[in-house]
Motif scaffolding. Sequence first.
Motif, PDB file in Angstrom:
ATOM      1  N   GLN A   1       0.812  -1.329   0.105  1.00  0.00           N
ATOM      2  CA  GLN A   1      -0.213   0.129   0.068  1.00  0.00           C
ATOM      3  C   GLN A   1       1.087   1.028   0.074  1.00  0.00           C
ATOM      4  N   VAL A   2       0.396   2.272  -0.676  1.00  0.00           N
ATOM      5  CA  VAL A   2       1.241   3.349  -0.891  1.00  0.00           C
ATOM      6  C   VAL A   2       0.412   4.615  -0.157  1.00  0.00           C
ATOM      7  N   ARG A   3       0.529   5.382   0.594  1.00  0.00           N
ATOM      8  CA  ARG A   3      -0.138   6.751   1.277  1.00  0.00           C
ATOM      9  C   ARG A   3       0.621   7.771   0.886  1.00  0.00           C
ATOM     10  N   LEU A   4      -0.218   8.773   0.419  1.00  0.00           N
ATOM     11  CA  LEU A   4       0.240  10.079   0.064  1.00  0.00           C
ATOM     12  C   LEU A   4      -0.315  11.254   0.709  1.00  0.00           C
ATOM     13  N   ALA A   5       0.370  12.068   1.420  1.00  0.00           N
ATOM     14  CA  ALA A   5      -0.044  13.154   2.061  1.00  0.00           C
ATOM     15  C   ALA A   5       0.481  14.556   1.543  1.00  0.00           C
ATOM     16  N   GLU A   6      -0.488  15.500   1.075  1.00  0.00           N
ATOM     17  CA  GLU A   6       0.046  16.691   0.554  1.00  0.00           C
ATOM     18  C   GLU A   6      -0.190  17.555   1.739  1.00  0.00           C
ATOM     19  N   SER A   7       0.626  18.780   1.380  1.00  0.00           N
ATOM     20  CA  SER A   7       0.742  19.843   2.416  1.00  0.00           C
ATOM     21  C   SER A   7       1.148  21.009   1.634  1.00  0.00           C
ATOM     22  N   GLY A   8       0.773  22.082   2.105  1.00  0.00           N
ATOM     23  CA  GLY A   8       1.288  23.554   1.696  1.00  0.00           C
ATOM     24  C   GLY A   8       0.633  24.291   1.158  1.00  0.00           C
ATOM     25  N   GLY A   9      -0.647  23.719   0.798  1.00  0.00           N
ATOM     26  CA  GLY A   9      -1.581  24.765   0.180  1.00  0.00           C
ATOM     27  C   GLY A   9      -2.135  25.907   1.095  1.00  0.00           C
ATOM     28  N   GLY A  10      -3.176  26.669   0.676  1.00  0.00           N
ATOM     29  CA  GLY A  10      -3.359  27.752   1.208  1.00  0.00           C
ATOM     30  C   GLY A  10      -3.806  28.915   0.507  1.00  0.00           C
ATOM     31  N   LEU A  11      -3.985  29.914   1.228  1.00  0.00           N
ATOM     32  CA  LEU A  11      -4.405  31.312   0.382  1.00  0.00           C
ATOM     33  C   LEU A  11      -3.303  32.051  -0.116  1.00  0.00           C
ATOM     34  N   VAL A  12      -3.326  32.316  -1.325  1.00  0.00           N
ATOM     35  CA  VAL A  12      -2.138  33.422  -1.990  1.00  0.00           C
ATOM     36  C   VAL A  12      -2.678  34.301  -2.997  1.00  0.00           C
ATOM     37  N   GLN A  13      -2.205  35.591  -2.985  1.00  0.00           N
ATOM     38  CA  GLN A  13      -2.670  36.425  -4.053  1.00  0.00           C
ATOM     39  C   GLN A  13      -2.306  36.340  -5.241  1.00  0.00           C
TER      40      GLN A  13
END
Length: 119
Positions: A1-13
Amino acid sequence: QVRLAESGGGLVQPGGSLRLSCAPSGTISNLKLMGWHRQAPGKQREMVATITSGGRTEYRDSVKGRFTISRDSGNNAIYLQMTDMKADDTALYFCSADRPDGIAKRTFWGPGTWVTVSS
């Protein structure tokens, strides 16, 4: 099994920058093609950028020259550096990874991270 975890998103102008990260875990030693995809509200999921285990990259036309995908060969983490961002970049961004499964392949997906481009 492979698990993927994204990060770094947010609000940007508009015109701003953001860097997304995707950290795989589990059986990750033989991951092949990895990539970033996005899905805006009311639209279909679309490929943003992909990178092979050898480092070859592909981008959708609308992000060429603005986004850069990279990959850590040691732990198969991938990154998406986004610059000169536009309102049309607003979407839920997903990380994907392909792993051989016999003569076929299996694609794994992360849960996604939201990116909102707005002033």
